[in-house]
Design an enzyme around this catalytic site. Structure first.
Site, PDB file in Angstrom:
ATOM      1  N   GLY A  48     114.975  93.737  49.623  1.00 21.81           N
ATOM      2  CA  GLY A  48     115.310  93.024  48.399  1.00 21.81           C
ATOM      3  C   GLY A  48     115.514  91.572  48.752  1.00 21.81           C
ATOM      4  O   GLY A  48     116.411  91.246  49.517  1.00 21.81           O
ATOM      5  N   HIS A  49     114.640  90.721  48.256  1.00 19.40           N
ATOM      6  CA  HIS A  49     114.738  89.298  48.578  1.00 19.40           C
ATOM      7  C   HIS A  49     115.082  88.521  47.313  1.00 19.40           C
ATOM      8  O   HIS A  49     114.370  88.581  46.324  1.00 19.40           O
ATOM      9  CB  HIS A  49     113.412  88.806  49.177  1.00 19.40           C
ATOM     10  N   LYS A 105     116.733  86.136  54.267  1.00 21.57           N
ATOM     11  CA  LYS A 105     115.380  85.782  54.724  1.00 21.57           C
ATOM     12  C   LYS A 105     114.518  85.238  53.587  1.00 21.57           C
ATOM     13  O   LYS A 105     113.714  84.347  53.797  1.00 21.57           O
ATOM     14  CB  LYS A 105     114.685  87.008  55.336  1.00 21.57           C
ATOM     15  N   ASP A 138     119.381  91.767  54.807  1.00 19.83           N
ATOM     16  CA  ASP A 138     120.152  91.016  53.801  1.00 19.83           C
ATOM     17  C   ASP A 138     120.733  89.721  54.365  1.00 19.83           C
ATOM     18  O   ASP A 138     121.771  89.248  53.916  1.00 19.83           O
ATOM     19  CB  ASP A 138     121.302  91.867  53.207  1.00 19.83           C
ATOM     20  N   GLN A 188     114.216  93.808  56.180  1.00 20.40           N
ATOM     21  CA  GLN A 188     115.232  94.487  56.998  1.00 20.40           C
ATOM     22  C   GLN A 188     115.658  93.563  58.156  1.00 20.40           C
ATOM     23  O   GLN A 188     115.530  92.360  58.034  1.00 20.40           O
ATOM     24  CB  GLN A 188     114.735  95.837  57.511  1.00 20.40           C
TER      25      GLN A 188
HETATM   26  P1  IMP Z   1     115.258 103.278  54.394  1.00 16.12           P
HETATM   27  O1  IMP Z   1     114.574 102.066  54.931  1.00 16.12           O
HETATM   28  O2  IMP Z   1     115.264 103.337  52.890  1.00 16.12           O
HETATM   29  O3  IMP Z   1     114.745 104.536  55.020  1.00 16.12           O
HETATM   30  O4  IMP Z   1     116.808 103.201  54.798  1.00 16.12           O
HETATM   31  C1  IMP Z   1     117.245 103.303  56.149  1.00 16.12           C
HETATM   32  C2  IMP Z   1     118.433 102.393  56.413  1.00 16.12           C
HETATM   33  O5  IMP Z   1     117.998 101.035  56.342  1.00 16.12           O
HETATM   34  C3  IMP Z   1     119.560 102.519  55.385  1.00 16.12           C
HETATM   35  O6  IMP Z   1     120.791 102.283  56.052  1.00 16.12           O
HETATM   36  C4  IMP Z   1     119.288 101.385  54.414  1.00 16.12           C
HETATM   37  O7  IMP Z   1     120.445 100.966  53.737  1.00 16.12           O
HETATM   38  C5  IMP Z   1     118.779 100.325  55.382  1.00 16.12           C
HETATM   39  N1  IMP Z   1     117.900  99.330  54.748  1.00 16.12           N
HETATM   40  C6  IMP Z   1     116.597  99.477  54.446  1.00 16.12           C
HETATM   41  N2  IMP Z   1     116.102  98.346  53.923  1.00 16.12           N
HETATM   42  C7  IMP Z   1     117.103  97.459  53.911  1.00 16.12           C
HETATM   43  C8  IMP Z   1     117.188  96.072  53.518  1.00 16.12           C
HETATM   44  O8  IMP Z   1     116.232  95.443  53.070  1.00 16.12           O
HETATM   45  N3  IMP Z   1     118.407  95.495  53.691  1.00 16.12           N
HETATM   46  C9  IMP Z   1     119.460  96.160  54.217  1.00 16.12           C
HETATM   47  N4  IMP Z   1     119.420  97.428  54.598  1.00 16.12           N
HETATM   48  C10 IMP Z   1     118.253  98.081  54.449  1.00 16.12           C
END
Ligand code: IMP
Length: 429
Positions: A40-41, A16, A13, A225
């Site tokens: 989420g972009h 990017k 977040d 991420q």
């Molecule tokens: P998962 O990727 O859904 O398995 O989540 C694992 C961890 O990564 C959690 O803490 C999510 O909130 C975090 N996470 C996954 N994708 C994002 C992103 O795009 N932005 C921020 N946090 C993320």
């Protein structure tokens, strides 16, 4: 032409999507290399807001080709919804513009059901995943039982593999998690439809990129991420299941290191995090509320994918130096500087106190990290609104000093700073 990379330097977040959008204007191909629709972009173009989860943000530029790389885990239902949304808004997402690597792994409803069941079982120790099936899909990949997008070209094999996949997952869901089984025939029929709609988008991703690079075309790897969600280098186990770091780009696209040009890290001028896990410079109370925003604007600190309020804190330079090292960052883009306007003072974490000792590196184990106390340096704030500023020299002196301090202590040049959500609201240094 080289392969440039956009890498999240914090917990995701960081903004990017908007930096990808900024660079995509001069880029031929934009490729996603890891993660899935957990990302989420948000990109704002002349007041129009685009929220993308899977399709690279480069799609908004008419002359850019986009690739979903082999390192991504792809939920075809989400992809088709996103394609329909873009088509409705006049953006071409045909197979000439949007390509999918044949080696990309697929997310199925069984992965999503398992993600939910596992998180529920963890109770208070939940990771706080996005419940999009990301972890279970990567688990299948590394267990060598995953379903790859190449199956879209082979309907019979796809049907057989879906049946076997759902049968196996149903055993786990019902016997271990006491959850409802899925209807294998319904999932197979749904995926047969997806195959028809997506088959023509399939390419050999690595071959496609290699040919483009040899042809003199530029490629931008769009991160999802961030460094601290990296499976190896993040705050394990409170991480995602892929490698959002620069090493993940090479694996996730099938490109060698000699092709790499710029490695651009993206960090907010403060820090945010969704999900659980230690966060040494975390703030609460009024100041946290102030940095997070109220949630009525799309760029406020609420998850694009889940809508959860993000945890927020001061900028952490210990983290930033970790990101510079792990990724080999060549430069840094700082986002959301405008959010700091109006504060009397700005604090920056530049070291940790751990068991009475001052350390300047990021400990990799959660027990140590949980005991770390942020050591702050305090900088004067600025009161002026900076959203209209486009030149470094026109920023308040305190803001300029803040940027120079981050570059010096982070050990990486800052090449741009965003001062608002719009495409043009950027100060290039
Ligand atoms: P998962 O990727 O859904 O398995 O989540 C694992 C961890 O990564 C959690 O803490 C999510 O909130 C975090 N996470 C996954 N994708 C994002 C992103 O795009 N932005 C921020 N946090 C993320």
């Amino acid at each position: 032409m080289p392969l440039d990379m956009i890498i999240g330097a914090q917990w995701g977040d960081e903004g990017k999507g908007r930096v990808t959008d900024m660079l995509a204007a001069q880029t031929d191909i934009v490729a996603r290399y890891s993660g899935g629709d957990n990302a989420g972009h948000t990109v704002t173009v002349q007041g129009d807001i685009f929220k993308l989860h899977l399709i690279p943000s480069g799609i908004i530029h008419p002359n850019t080709t986009c690739l979903i790389g082999n390192g991504v885990v792809l939920n075809p239902a989400v992809l088709l919804r996103e394609m329909a949304m873009l088509t409705d808004r006049g953006i071409d997402v045909g197979s000439a513009r949007l390509k999918i690597s044949r080696n990309t792994h697929l997310i199925t409803p069984a992965h999503i059901a398992l993600d939910k069941a596992k998180e529920a079982r963890r109770g208070n120790d939940a990771i706080g995943t996005t419940l999009r099936g990301i972890g279970p899909a990567y688990t299948d990949k590394t267990s060598r039982i995953g379903l790859r997008a190449e199956l879209f070209a082979n309907p019979e094999e796809l049907a057989d593999q879906i049946q076997a996949h759902i049968a196996e997952k149903n055993e786990v869901l019902t016997k271990i998690y006491d959850a409802e089984p899925l209807d294998a025939d319904a999932v197979a029929a749904e995926y047969a439809q997806f195959a028809q709609q997506l088959r023509e988008h399939l390419v050999y991703g690595s071959v496609f990129l290699d040919a483009a690079l040899k042809d003199g075309r530029s490629v931008l790897a769009e991160g999802a991420q961030g460094t601290f969600l990296d499976l190896d280098h993040g705050t394990y186990p409170f991480v995602t299941s892929s490698a959002p770091t620069s090493g993940g780009v090479l694996v996730g696209l099938g490109v060698g290191p000699r092709m790499v040009g710029r490695v651009i890290g993206i960090a907010k001028a403060f820090t945010s995090r969704v999900g659980s896990g230690p966060f040494p410079s975390e703030l609460d109370g009024e100041l946290a509320h102030r940095l997070r925003g109220t949630g009525d604007k799309p760029w406020d600190e609420y998850g694009t994918t889940t809508g959860r309020p993000r945890r927020v804190g001061w900028l952490d330079l210990v983290m930033l130096r970790h990101a510079v090292r792990i990724n080999g960052l060549t430069e840094l883009v700082l986002t959301k500087l405008d959010i700091l306007s109006g504060l009397d003072e700005i604090r920056v974490c530049n070291a940790y106190q751990l068991d009475g000792e001052t350390i300047d590196f990021y400990p990799s184990d959660i027990p140590s990290l949980s005991r770390c106390q942020a050591v702050y340096e305090t900088h004067p704030g600025w009161q002026e609104d900076v959203m209209g500023v486009r030149e470094l020299a026109n920023l308040p002196q305190a803001a300029q000093d803040y940027i120079h301090f981050v570059a010096k202590e982070g050990g990486v040049p800052v090449t741009a700073v965003s001062v608002g959500p719009g495409r043009a609201q950027v100060v290039h240094l």
